[in-house]
Design a protein around this motif. Structure first.
Motif, PDB file in Angstrom:
ATOM      1  N   ILE A 204       0.853  -1.185   0.000  1.00  0.00           N
ATOM      2  CA  ILE A 204       0.000   0.000   0.000  1.00  0.00           C
ATOM      3  C   ILE A 204       0.889   1.236   0.000  1.00  0.00           C
ATOM      4  O   ILE A 204       1.725   1.411   0.896  1.00  0.00           O
ATOM      5  CB  ILE A 204      -0.927  -0.002   1.218  1.00  0.00           C
ATOM      6  N   ALA A 205       0.713   2.099  -0.993  1.00  0.00           N
ATOM      7  CA  ALA A 205       1.553   3.287  -1.110  1.00  0.00           C
ATOM      8  C   ALA A 205       0.978   4.469  -0.336  1.00  0.00           C
ATOM      9  O   ALA A 205       1.731   5.318   0.150  1.00  0.00           O
ATOM     10  CB  ALA A 205       1.714   3.671  -2.585  1.00  0.00           C
ATOM     11  N   ASP A 220     -13.912  14.169  -4.446  1.00  0.00           N
ATOM     12  CA  ASP A 220     -13.381  15.229  -5.301  1.00  0.00           C
ATOM     13  C   ASP A 220     -12.242  15.983  -4.626  1.00  0.00           C
ATOM     14  O   ASP A 220     -11.321  16.468  -5.286  1.00  0.00           O
ATOM     15  CB  ASP A 220     -14.493  16.215  -5.681  1.00  0.00           C
ATOM     16  N   VAL A 221     -12.292  16.062  -3.313  1.00  0.00           N
ATOM     17  CA  VAL A 221     -11.276  16.804  -2.575  1.00  0.00           C
ATOM     18  C   VAL A 221     -10.119  15.900  -2.153  1.00  0.00           C
ATOM     19  O   VAL A 221      -8.937  16.229  -2.324  1.00  0.00           O
ATOM     20  CB  VAL A 221     -11.892  17.477  -1.326  1.00  0.00           C
ATOM     21  N   LYS A 225      -5.914  15.344  -3.412  1.00  0.00           N
ATOM     22  CA  LYS A 225      -5.049  15.820  -2.337  1.00  0.00           C
ATOM     23  C   LYS A 225      -4.133  14.715  -1.814  1.00  0.00           C
ATOM     24  O   LYS A 225      -2.928  14.924  -1.605  1.00  0.00           O
ATOM     25  CB  LYS A 225      -5.902  16.369  -1.192  1.00  0.00           C
ATOM     26  N   ILE A 226      -4.670  13.526  -1.598  1.00  0.00           N
ATOM     27  CA  ILE A 226      -3.894  12.438  -0.985  1.00  0.00           C
ATOM     28  C   ILE A 226      -3.146  11.606  -2.031  1.00  0.00           C
ATOM     29  O   ILE A 226      -1.980  11.258  -1.844  1.00  0.00           O
ATOM     30  CB  ILE A 226      -4.816  11.515  -0.175  1.00  0.00           C
ATOM     31  N   PHE A 227      -3.818  11.293  -3.125  1.00  0.00           N
ATOM     32  CA  PHE A 227      -3.206  10.425  -4.125  1.00  0.00           C
ATOM     33  C   PHE A 227      -2.588  11.176  -5.292  1.00  0.00           C
ATOM     34  O   PHE A 227      -1.854  10.604  -6.090  1.00  0.00           O
ATOM     35  CB  PHE A 227      -4.246   9.441  -4.687  1.00  0.00           C
ATOM     36  N   GLY A 228      -2.921  12.452  -5.416  1.00  0.00           N
ATOM     37  CA  GLY A 228      -2.540  13.203  -6.613  1.00  0.00           C
ATOM     38  C   GLY A 228      -1.062  13.177  -6.923  1.00  0.00           C
ATOM     39  O   GLY A 228      -0.650  13.075  -8.080  1.00  0.00           O
TER      40      GLY A 228
END
Length: 231
Positions: A204-205, A220-221, A225-228
């Motif tokens: 898990i990354a 959408d947020v 934010k976390i994976f972008g």
């Protein structure tokens, strides 16, 4: 299944027991996904994946009884992404998953199961490695897909054959078939030219946590934010 059982039974009848099983079988039926037929898919999955499962199942019965044994499966890097080989990619990844699971099923009995992904010239891939890359066009090379880069340059090839000779894979296959490394289990190795690689296992990354169901507004947020950064 009868063929897989017959192979193991023949080995027992002729040699008394089975110590090592090397599964090296494969077929290709290349087509772009939008042109692939159910027969194209079924043929590759059946021969490549069930061709590993069948003898492994019957060898495992003996390995469990004798508390020893080695399984070495051959797979490919196609599952890392290739063009026109969705069936072969799926089969290759299935063999990797099968390898990891068989190793866990049998590890408690002193049995190991590992896989090798070679990049060499064979009857299945008769053209040279460089020619194969040219035919594939813009598709990334197996080395690029795996992130292993180019093999280090050598002034002169040592030994018989060439860097693309299947014989280069034999030392690793033999080593994994011995009891020199009893704790080497559930791993995938790559062989390319004069190099041997150990592939990492999936992990898990990153993760998003919420005690409840995510709303689409939250998705959408949070996803960008976390994976972008990693996508």
């Amino acid at each position: 299944m009868d063929g897989g059982e017959a192979v193991i039974r023949s080995a027992v009848d002729n040699f008394g027991q089975v110590d090592v099983l090397v599964n090296s079988v494969g077929v290709l039926q290349d087509r772009m996904i939008y042109r692939m037929t159910p027969d194209d898919w079924d043929r590759v999955i059946r021969y490549n994946v069930k061709g590993v499962f069948s003898p492994t199942k019957f060898a495992a019965i003996l390995f469990r009884q004798q508390r020893s044994g080695r399984v070495v499966n051959f797979t490919s890097d196609a599952g890392l992404g290739d063009i026109g080989r969705s069936n072969y990619a799926a089969a290759s990844e299935a063999i990797i998953g099968l390898t990891r699971t068989v190793g866990r099923d049998l590890g408690r009995y002193g049995v190991t199961c590992n896989a090798i992904s070679p990049l060499v010239e064979t009857r299945l891939f008769p053209g040279s490695v460089e020619e194969f890359r040219v035919v594939q066009g813009p598709s990334p090379t197996p080395a690029e897909r795996a992130g292993i880069g180019q093999s280090p340059p050598v002034s002169e090839w040592e030994g018989e054959g060439s860097p693309d000779d299947p014989a280069n894979v034999a030392p690793l296959a033999v080593y994994l078939s011995t009891y020199a490394a009893p704790n080497v289990n559930c791993n995938v190795f790559g062989v390319r030219g004069g190099s041997i690689y150990l592939y990492s296992n999936p992990e898990i990354a990153n993760a998003i946590h919420k005690w409840g169901t995510f709303t689409m507004d939250e998705m959408d947020v949070l996803v960008p934010k976390i994976f972008g950064k990693g996508l």
